[in-house]
Every structure is written in C-alpha cells, then in structure tokens.
Write an enzyme that holds these catalytic residues in place. Sequence first.
Site, PDB file in Angstrom:
ATOM      1  N   ASP A   1      27.960  46.174  51.112  1.00 35.26           N
ATOM      2  CA  ASP A   1      29.063  45.294  50.718  1.00 35.26           C
ATOM      3  C   ASP A   1      29.656  44.563  51.921  1.00 35.26           C
ATOM      4  O   ASP A   1      29.913  43.354  51.867  1.00 35.26           O
ATOM      5  CB  ASP A   1      30.157  46.087  49.997  1.00 35.26           C
TER       6      ASP A   1
ATOM      7  N   SER B   1      35.433  44.273  46.521  1.00 37.03           N
ATOM      8  CA  SER B   1      36.762  43.801  46.935  1.00 37.03           C
ATOM      9  C   SER B   1      37.244  44.511  48.197  1.00 37.03           C
ATOM     10  O   SER B   1      37.850  43.891  49.074  1.00 37.03           O
ATOM     11  CB  SER B   1      37.775  43.977  45.797  1.00 37.03           C
ATOM     12  N   SER B   2      36.983  45.816  48.311  1.00 33.73           N
ATOM     13  CA  SER B   2      37.459  46.540  49.504  1.00 33.73           C
ATOM     14  C   SER B   2      36.707  46.082  50.748  1.00 33.73           C
ATOM     15  O   SER B   2      37.280  45.992  51.834  1.00 33.73           O
ATOM     16  CB  SER B   2      37.311  48.050  49.317  1.00 33.73           C
TER      17      SER B   2
ATOM     18  N   GLY C   1      33.456  46.940  41.065  1.00 38.06           N
ATOM     19  CA  GLY C   1      32.146  46.972  41.705  1.00 38.06           C
ATOM     20  C   GLY C   1      31.743  45.646  42.327  1.00 38.06           C
ATOM     21  O   GLY C   1      30.559  45.392  42.515  1.00 38.06           O
ATOM     22  N   LEU C   2      32.724  44.813  42.667  1.00 40.02           N
ATOM     23  CA  LEU C   2      32.437  43.475  43.196  1.00 40.02           C
ATOM     24  C   LEU C   2      32.720  43.356  44.691  1.00 40.02           C
ATOM     25  O   LEU C   2      32.822  42.256  45.226  1.00 40.02           O
ATOM     26  CB  LEU C   2      33.237  42.420  42.419  1.00 40.02           C
TER      27      LEU C   2
END
Length: 396
Positions: A204, A145-146, A142-143
């Site tokens: 994100d 990355s994608s 949940g950080l």
Amino acid sequence: MWARELAVSAPGKVILHGEHAVVLGKVALAVALDLRTFLRLRPGAEGRLSVSLPGVGVRRSWDTPGLRALRERIAGKGRGRSRCPGAVRGSREFAGIAAGASAPDSLATLAFLYMCLAISAKYGDVPSVDILVWSELPTGAGLGSSAAYAVCLAAALLMVCGAISCPLQEGESTARWTEEELTLINSWAFRGEQVIHGNPSGVDNAVGTWGGALRYQAGKITPLKRVPTLRILLTNTKVPRSTKVLVAGVKEKILKFPAIMNPVLDSIDAISQECQSVLEAMPANPSPEHYPVLEEFFDINQHHLNVLGVGHPSLDRLCQVTASHSLHSKLTGAGGGGCGITLLPPDTSPPAVEAAKQDLCACGFECWETKIGAPGVTLHSCSSLSAQVLHALAQS
C-alpha cells in the site's frame, strides 16, 4: 523555520488481480486509485507542532521543547531496528493513548507522533508547523487510506527537516521528488504503516509513493514501467468483513480440496501475469481491442474468487447491476462485501455511467467514478488544488 504553505497528496490503492492467491506466493497487481489523501502544511505558532485530522476527529498540539525532551529520553533504544518499540511506547504514553488502542483517531495520532520523533532524531528538529490532513478515501474499506496518510506524513516531515528537497518552484502547480527521495519517503511511510498495522506487506505505501501499478510476489515489489490510466467505477457495498476470517476460510478450503483449489490459484496467478502484459503493451499501442480482454479477466477472476469462497450476495448484486449496463466488475481486496471495481472502456457514454451509478446507489452502495494508474505522492501549490479540496483543507 518553515515559511511556505504547500500541500502533499498521495493516492489510495486497489488490487486489480491476485487477491488471496498472493498470500500463497502468487502474483498480485496493485494499482494507484485517483482518490487521494491531502496534507496541508503551513507555518505554525512558534514552538508548537499541530496536527488536525477532521475525518477522525483529531486536533492535537504539542510544544516542540517537550517533544525534543521526549526524543532524548527514548534515544538509543532502537539500535538500528526498523521500528523502535521504545519510540512507539514513548509516543503512546506522551499522547495519553491506551496500550492496545485500535480506534482510527488513536492510531493516526500515534503514527504522527512516532514519525515526528523518529525523523527528527535522524535529520534534526521538526520546525513549528501546522499540519491538516483530509482524505477522499473512506477508512476501513481496504483502499489504502492509512498508507496514503503515512506517505503524505513521511514526505512532509522529511521535507521540513531538510532530508529531502522542496522540488516545487515558484509559479509551478505540482512537482515530484527524485527516485532516491521517493525511496526514502517510502521507507518512512512503511514505518508509519507498521505503527498502524503491525505487519503490513509494504504494497500500500509503495503504491502511494510511486503510483501507477506494481507487481507483488512473495515479498518482492516491482513497479510496472509504463501503465495506462484506466477509468473505473469504485463501489463500496458497505458490507463489513473480516480479512482474517476470509483468509482463514480460503486456507481451509485449499487444505480440504487441494486438487481442486490449487489449479484455481494457478489460474488467478496466470490472470495477474497476463493482465500485466496487456497493461504494459497498452501505452505503446493504445488499441480499443485491449479492453474486451481486460473485461474477460475481470469476469474470470470474479468467478474464481467466488470458488475460493470470498464472494458475497452484495458483490453478486454489484456484478448483476453493472452487467445490465454491459459493464464488467469484480471484487477488490478481501471480498466478503467491501469494495468492487467496474471497468469503464473509453467508449462508455456519460449517460451509461450515470445510469449504472444510480442503480448501484439504489442498492444502498456508495459509488465513485475515478481512475486507476494515478500518479504517486505529489507536492502541490495550494492555489492549484480544486475548490472541494481547498474547502476541506480550510477546516482548521
């Protein structure tokens, strides 16, 4: 022909406040995390486009005439839509990825190929380049990355196709793109995120592009003008969880007890807005008095998230351990395990931080000392990168 060796990086993200409430139209604050994804770009073998993603075990190479023929076969099917299903399907079949494949290596390869085809269709061929991507961010935590991957890809591919400039001058260590170019990078990164996630919020990739902090409410993303860089401990409990199940559980609770739960959501919303005011006031007036307020926000919001039912014994343990060192923590993201963040005020001594990290690791958690409010997508000269990053990027 691309003739330079350069690196692009983009940050991950954490939700500071507003988890779960944001789904119901409340404010959320997302902040850039100074754990980054790095993309090394260098001239490749003539007529070949190569990508290496050692973190997920991908090493692929395609001939550029074959990619051009594929692009021409699927041209025109998008008709201006934000994501052309024909291009995604054509990319998947070309790469030999099964329909519905959801493993990280498959999705990362598909996003890469789709973005190459879509960007080259609009701006001209992607030249023969060799791309390697390595990340400090754990996947599936949940950080973001994608999104950091998609932002790096968008910036690199747009740059080599000439859609955006190469702002790094000889002798400079880092450079950033103009606001207009960042907007273009963000829009293409969002398309990459759509390939990976289907229906992302756009938060994100926006954090990865602009860095700092942003406010998200009901689909509207607003970057905060000036925010301080805050030190934190980021802790991964390594407890897996399903965001979908947790979101459904919160919704069920609200439907069951609306008179009780709606005020909790309103309070979380107020915390997000009050925290935004404090963060925006801090650069002009860097007083230590701001930190106790931020710590109280952490404590109150963590209790609220427990009331919503998204706490977990591992997160309770994290909060207890850090409290024993006079530090304040909360979960970040979906909850139910996953990650937590701990604020490190400026007067926190290095031995105190080290002791907290050791105690958290003794619980079986993974822990990083890092910062939030980090810069967004950045272009680097390879010589300016740290020894650790250079070593990781040499894994080709």
